[in-house]
Design a protein around this motif. Structure first.
Motif, PDB file in Angstrom:
ATOM      1  N   HIS A 162       0.823  -1.214   0.000  1.00  0.00           N
ATOM      2  CA  HIS A 162       0.000   0.000   0.000  1.00  0.00           C
ATOM      3  C   HIS A 162       0.857   1.264   0.000  1.00  0.00           C
ATOM      4  N   GLU A 163       2.040   1.220   0.618  1.00  0.00           N
ATOM      5  CA  GLU A 163       2.924   2.390   0.617  1.00  0.00           C
ATOM      6  C   GLU A 163       3.366   2.724  -0.814  1.00  0.00           C
ATOM      7  N   THR A 164       3.699   1.687  -1.585  1.00  0.00           N
ATOM      8  CA  THR A 164       4.108   1.878  -2.982  1.00  0.00           C
ATOM      9  C   THR A 164       2.950   2.445  -3.792  1.00  0.00           C
ATOM     10  N   PHE A 165       1.768   1.931  -3.555  1.00  0.00           N
ATOM     11  CA  PHE A 165       0.582   2.403  -4.273  1.00  0.00           C
ATOM     12  C   PHE A 165       0.303   3.869  -3.952  1.00  0.00           C
ATOM     13  N   TYR A 166       0.315   4.231  -2.659  1.00  0.00           N
ATOM     14  CA  TYR A 166       0.064   5.619  -2.257  1.00  0.00           C
ATOM     15  C   TYR A 166       1.107   6.557  -2.871  1.00  0.00           C
ATOM     16  N   ARG A 167       2.372   6.140  -2.826  1.00  0.00           N
ATOM     17  CA  ARG A 167       3.466   6.948  -3.382  1.00  0.00           C
ATOM     18  C   ARG A 167       3.264   7.168  -4.884  1.00  0.00           C
ATOM     19  N   THR A 168       2.845   6.103  -5.581  1.00  0.00           N
ATOM     20  CA  THR A 168       2.620   6.196  -7.019  1.00  0.00           C
ATOM     21  C   THR A 168       1.456   7.134  -7.327  1.00  0.00           C
ATOM     22  N   LEU A 169       0.376   7.048  -6.561  1.00  0.00           N
ATOM     23  CA  LEU A 169      -0.742   7.969  -6.747  1.00  0.00           C
ATOM     24  C   LEU A 169      -0.302   9.411  -6.520  1.00  0.00           C
ATOM     25  N   LYS A 170       0.530   9.625  -5.515  1.00  0.00           N
ATOM     26  CA  LYS A 170       1.034  10.971  -5.214  1.00  0.00           C
ATOM     27  C   LYS A 170       1.853  11.506  -6.393  1.00  0.00           C
ATOM     28  N   ILE A 171       2.700  10.663  -6.975  1.00  0.00           N
ATOM     29  CA  ILE A 171       3.506  11.064  -8.141  1.00  0.00           C
ATOM     30  C   ILE A 171       2.589  11.421  -9.305  1.00  0.00           C
ATOM     31  N   LEU A 172       1.596  10.570  -9.583  1.00  0.00           N
ATOM     32  CA  LEU A 172       0.648  10.836 -10.679  1.00  0.00           C
ATOM     33  C   LEU A 172      -0.099  12.148 -10.443  1.00  0.00           C
ATOM     34  N   GLU A 173      -0.418  12.412  -9.187  1.00  0.00           N
ATOM     35  CA  GLU A 173      -1.106  13.649  -8.838  1.00  0.00           C
ATOM     36  C   GLU A 173      -0.183  14.853  -9.050  1.00  0.00           C
ATOM     37  N   GLN A 174       1.067  14.740  -8.604  1.00  0.00           N
ATOM     38  CA  GLN A 174       2.034  15.837  -8.758  1.00  0.00           C
ATOM     39  C   GLN A 174       2.342  16.110 -10.231  1.00  0.00           C
ATOM     40  N   GLU A 175       2.304  15.073 -11.050  1.00  0.00           N
ATOM     41  CA  GLU A 175       2.537  15.232 -12.484  1.00  0.00           C
ATOM     42  C   GLU A 175       1.321  15.802 -13.215  1.00  0.00           C
ATOM     43  N   GLY A 176       0.199  15.928 -12.510  1.00  0.00           N
ATOM     44  CA  GLY A 176      -1.008  16.457 -13.119  1.00  0.00           C
ATOM     45  C   GLY A 176      -1.736  15.445 -13.988  1.00  0.00           C
ATOM     46  N   ARG A 177      -1.493  14.149 -13.749  1.00  0.00           N
ATOM     47  CA  ARG A 177      -2.164  13.104 -14.532  1.00  0.00           C
ATOM     48  C   ARG A 177      -3.477  12.665 -13.904  1.00  0.00           C
ATOM     49  N   ILE A 178      -3.622  12.890 -12.574  1.00  0.00           N
ATOM     50  CA  ILE A 178      -4.862  12.513 -11.877  1.00  0.00           C
ATOM     51  C   ILE A 178      -5.241  13.583 -10.860  1.00  0.00           C
ATOM     52  N   ILE A 179      -6.510  13.561 -10.501  1.00  0.00           N
ATOM     53  CA  ILE A 179      -7.035  14.314  -9.359  1.00  0.00           C
ATOM     54  C   ILE A 179      -7.694  13.282  -8.461  1.00  0.00           C
ATOM     55  N   ARG A 180      -7.335  13.305  -7.192  1.00  0.00           N
ATOM     56  CA  ARG A 180      -7.925  12.371  -6.236  1.00  0.00           C
ATOM     57  C   ARG A 180      -9.032  13.036  -5.456  1.00  0.00           C
ATOM     58  N   GLY A 181     -10.185  12.356  -5.398  1.00  0.00           N
ATOM     59  CA  GLY A 181     -11.303  12.796  -4.575  1.00  0.00           C
ATOM     60  C   GLY A 181     -11.530  11.793  -3.467  1.00  0.00           C
ATOM     61  N   GLU A 182     -12.583  12.003  -2.701  1.00  0.00           N
ATOM     62  CA  GLU A 182     -12.897  11.116  -1.575  1.00  0.00           C
ATOM     63  C   GLU A 182     -13.118   9.678  -2.018  1.00  0.00           C
ATOM     64  N   GLN A 183     -13.947   9.467  -3.032  1.00  0.00           N
ATOM     65  CA  GLN A 183     -14.258   8.124  -3.509  1.00  0.00           C
ATOM     66  C   GLN A 183     -14.079   8.010  -5.023  1.00  0.00           C
ATOM     67  N   PHE A 184     -13.212   8.833  -5.590  1.00  0.00           N
ATOM     68  CA  PHE A 184     -12.970   8.748  -7.019  1.00  0.00           C
ATOM     69  C   PHE A 184     -11.561   9.218  -7.342  1.00  0.00           C
ATOM     70  N   ILE A 185     -11.093   8.819  -8.510  1.00  0.00           N
ATOM     71  CA  ILE A 185      -9.854   9.316  -9.099  1.00  0.00           C
ATOM     72  C   ILE A 185     -10.208   9.729 -10.517  1.00  0.00           C
ATOM     73  N   GLU A 186      -9.856  10.960 -10.867  1.00  0.00           N
ATOM     74  CA  GLU A 186     -10.111  11.455 -12.210  1.00  0.00           C
ATOM     75  C   GLU A 186      -8.813  11.495 -12.998  1.00  0.00           C
ATOM     76  N   LEU A 187      -8.836  10.937 -14.193  1.00  0.00           N
ATOM     77  CA  LEU A 187      -7.676  10.970 -15.074  1.00  0.00           C
ATOM     78  C   LEU A 187      -7.742  12.225 -15.922  1.00  0.00           C
ATOM     79  N   LEU A 188      -6.616  12.908 -16.036  1.00  0.00           N
ATOM     80  CA  LEU A 188      -6.576  14.168 -16.796  1.00  0.00           C
ATOM     81  C   LEU A 188      -5.904  13.964 -18.145  1.00  0.00           C
TER      82      LEU A 188
END
Length: 188
Positions: A162-188
């Motif tokens: 789960h740590e690897t997964f969270y870190r990867t989501l954070k990277i994708l978010e910082q790169e502007g590829r996703i937006i994370r919401g409470e119960q959703f992830i939006e791909l940009l």
């Protein structure tokens, strides 16, 4: 599918309750009226592995119609209402009503396709590429992935810590590829 045609018992279960245990004799088939159920298999090493998450208005563990023992545990992930049907009555009903047999076959075929895709995604070595491939495969036409289970469960589904997964989501978010919401992830 069977609800209006076969007698059933209604079970009200609390979060954390186990509906059936791996290795127990199979006598019932289930329909999840409301809630969420995790199917968890204990691996040879004794580690829990989520093999499926059932949502409201779904049958689950259908493959067990042709087995003698449950191959996993069914654990309530939220308060749930489950309809419980006799395995023998369901089999007899399906023999007499090919329309419902075909519906069940369609559900199982979709599950097989989903599992094959997930296995293909899990074979990707790079965590970054694996997570991105999963998000692409699960997003709807509006480029959103809605989920009602934890990110930790999503990581386990992908075979990642789960740590690897969270870190990867954070990277994708910082790169502007996703937006994370409470119960959703939006791909940009």
């Amino acid at each position: 599918m069977f609800k209006n045609n076969i007698q059933y018992q209604t079970l009200n279960l609390k979060k954390g309750e186990c509906l059936f245990h791996q290795g127990a004799n199979i006598e019932r088939l289930f329909f999840l009226e409301k809630g969420r159920i995790k199917l968890v298999r204990n691996t040879i090493e004794g580690q829990p592995l989520i093999i499926h998450i059932a949502y409201s208005q779904e049958t689950f563990a259908e493959a067990l119609l042709f087995s003698d023992k449950y191959h996993c545990n069914a654990i309530c992930d939220s308060s749930s209402i489950v309809l419980s049907f006799s395995k023998n009555e369901v089999l007899a009903y399906l023999k007499l009503h090919p329309k419902y047999t075909m519906e069940l076959l369609k559900i199982n075929a979709q599950q097989v396709r989903d599992l094959r895709l997930l296995n293909e995604i899990k074979s990707i070595n790079s965590a970054y590429d694996r997570v991105w491939a999963f998000l692409l495969s699960e997003a709807n036409q509006a480029s959103k992935l809605y989920f009602s289970y934890s990110l930790k469960d999503m990581a386990q589904k992908l075979g990642l810590a789960h740590e690897t997964f969270y870190r990867t989501l954070k990277i994708l978010e910082q790169e502007g590829r996703i937006i994370r919401g409470e119960q959703f992830i939006e791909l940009l």
